[in-house]
Design a protein around this motif. Sequence first.
Motif, mmCIF file in Angstrom:
data_model
loop_
_atom_site.group_PDB
_atom_site.id
_atom_site.type_symbol
_atom_site.label_atom_id
_atom_site.label_comp_id
_atom_site.label_asym_id
_atom_site.label_seq_id
_atom_site.Cartn_x
_atom_site.Cartn_y
_atom_site.Cartn_z
ATOM 1 N N ALA A 35 0.436 -1.218 0.070
ATOM 2 C CA ALA A 35 -0.114 -0.103 0.350
ATOM 3 C C ALA A 35 0.807 1.382 0.020
ATOM 4 O O ALA A 35 0.351 2.154 -0.619
ATOM 5 N N ALA A 36 1.605 1.258 0.500
ATOM 6 C CA ALA A 36 3.347 2.483 0.619
ATOM 7 C C ALA A 36 4.146 2.834 -0.665
ATOM 8 O O ALA A 36 4.672 3.378 -1.054
ATOM 9 N N GLN A 37 3.281 1.560 -1.913
ATOM 10 C CA GLN A 37 4.090 2.010 -3.306
ATOM 11 C C GLN A 37 3.314 2.600 -4.038
ATOM 12 O O GLN A 37 2.356 3.411 -3.623
ATOM 13 N N PRO A 38 3.698 3.190 -5.371
ATOM 14 C CA PRO A 38 3.114 4.563 -5.961
ATOM 15 C C PRO A 38 2.198 3.799 -6.260
ATOM 16 O O PRO A 38 1.367 3.050 -6.451
ATOM 17 N N PRO A 39 0.425 4.955 -6.127
ATOM 18 C CA PRO A 39 -1.121 4.568 -6.671
ATOM 19 C C PRO A 39 -1.013 3.681 -7.915
ATOM 20 O O PRO A 39 -2.102 2.710 -8.153
ATOM 21 N N HIS A 40 -0.026 3.632 -8.432
ATOM 22 C CA HIS A 40 -0.663 3.334 -10.285
ATOM 23 C C HIS A 40 0.509 1.722 -10.431
ATOM 24 O O HIS A 40 -0.086 1.127 -11.846
ATOM 25 N N LEU A 41 1.014 1.346 -9.012
ATOM 26 C CA LEU A 41 1.104 -0.309 -8.818
ATOM 27 C C LEU A 41 0.093 -0.859 -8.708
ATOM 28 O O LEU A 41 -0.466 -1.466 -8.228
ATOM 29 N N LEU A 42 0.161 -2.107 -9.668
ATOM 30 C CA LEU A 42 -1.431 -2.919 -9.053
ATOM 31 C C LEU A 42 -0.941 -4.595 -9.077
ATOM 32 O O LEU A 42 -0.377 -5.244 -9.685
ATOM 33 N N GLY A 61 -3.253 -10.289 -8.513
ATOM 34 C CA GLY A 61 -4.696 -11.202 -7.840
ATOM 35 C C GLY A 61 -5.780 -10.060 -7.636
ATOM 36 O O GLY A 61 -7.084 -10.470 -6.422
ATOM 37 N N TYR A 62 -5.404 -8.486 -7.607
ATOM 38 C CA TYR A 62 -6.912 -7.953 -6.967
ATOM 39 C C TYR A 62 -6.897 -6.504 -8.228
ATOM 40 O O TYR A 62 -6.393 -7.354 -8.976
ATOM 41 N N SER A 63 -8.666 -6.507 -8.292
ATOM 42 C CA SER A 63 -8.454 -5.502 -9.279
ATOM 43 C C SER A 63 -8.098 -4.446 -8.942
ATOM 44 O O SER A 63 -7.787 -3.670 -7.201
ATOM 45 N N TRP A 64 -8.410 -3.032 -10.000
ATOM 46 C CA TRP A 64 -8.162 -1.767 -9.406
ATOM 47 C C TRP A 64 -9.653 -1.210 -8.474
ATOM 48 O O TRP A 64 -8.547 -0.549 -7.096
ATOM 49 N N ARG A 65 -10.444 -1.881 -8.543
ATOM 50 C CA ARG A 65 -11.605 -0.968 -7.413
ATOM 51 C C ARG A 65 -10.897 -1.943 -6.233
ATOM 52 O O ARG A 65 -11.002 -1.220 -4.841
ATOM 53 N N GLU A 66 -10.467 -3.435 -6.214
ATOM 54 C CA GLU A 66 -10.625 -3.565 -4.569
ATOM 55 C C GLU A 66 -8.633 -3.173 -4.378
ATOM 56 O O GLU A 66 -9.272 -3.108 -2.816
ATOM 57 N N TRP A 67 -8.134 -3.109 -4.408
ATOM 58 C CA TRP A 67 -7.025 -2.376 -4.395
ATOM 59 C C TRP A 67 -6.791 -0.686 -4.085
ATOM 60 O O TRP A 67 -6.507 -0.245 -2.918
ATOM 61 N N LYS A 68 -7.507 0.103 -4.572
ATOM 62 C CA LYS A 68 -8.546 1.394 -3.951
ATOM 63 C C LYS A 68 -8.619 1.097 -2.668
ATOM 64 O O LYS A 68 -8.194 1.891 -2.410
ATOM 65 N N ARG A 69 -9.690 0.489 -2.167
ATOM 66 C CA ARG A 69 -10.027 -0.058 -1.020
ATOM 67 C C ARG A 69 -9.202 -0.227 -0.014
ATOM 68 O O ARG A 69 -8.971 0.389 1.049
ATOM 69 N N VAL A 70 -8.530 -0.991 -0.166
ATOM 70 C CA VAL A 70 -6.536 -1.392 0.435
ATOM 71 C C VAL A 70 -6.839 -0.561 0.585
ATOM 72 O O VAL A 70 -6.146 -0.088 2.244
#
Length: 234
Positions: free
Chosen positions: A146-153, A156-165
């Motif tokens: 979660a501390a990495q740059p936001p453009h790195l997914l 196993g995660y979708s963008w929406r799921e990772w944004k929630r995390v």
Amino acid sequence: MTTEGGGRGVLDGAFDLLETLSRAEHGAGLSELARDSGLPKATTHRLLEQLVARGAVQRHNQRYYIGRTLARLGRGWQPDPALRRASLVPCRTLARLTAAAAMVAVLDGGEMRVVAGAGTGAENSQHLSIADERVVRTAVGQVLLAAQPPHLLPPGYSWREWKRVRDRLTDHSALAIDHQDVAPGVYCFAASVSTRSGLLASISVLFSHQAPPKGTGELVARAARDVTRTLSTL
């Protein structure tokens, strides 16, 4: 200084060979090593024999592999020695108060590395790949990634799921909690740790087939603050 092949030092040649071997998952033969390292074949053979004698390289059926001595020495490497020093006491305290395994891990390249641990099984998994979906879904993996740059997914995660995390963990005091989400009977609490070196770090406590005691989240958060405070004095 004694040189080998094109004016390079003996140590340069030996490290070139070891670097080449480290990339050879299934070992390599003499000709292959000479070609990939850029050393003369005779020099390659001589250096390999010396490295085999010291245990840095092992030979099996005319192929060469990284040896036990080098692997043992490599385990002593620390990505952040100050972080390990600052983590030892908080880890031991956290393990004692929760009767579970406590550890501090960092994100180093493509691996999650445990730099300090206390309690049974705390350092069994020294290096875990963040390409493994199970690793990134753990509480520790979530805090570190979660501390990495936001453009790195993460895998196993979708963008929406990772944004929630990420949104849940943007606050440095926030906890990631894994209640049997990755494996049955496994509970994990993790919090981020601030380091001066810029490495991403987390402290966590892991329960295997035992329910976490009340107040575990606050104990983990306190341990994270203790590590961060100790780091500032080193």
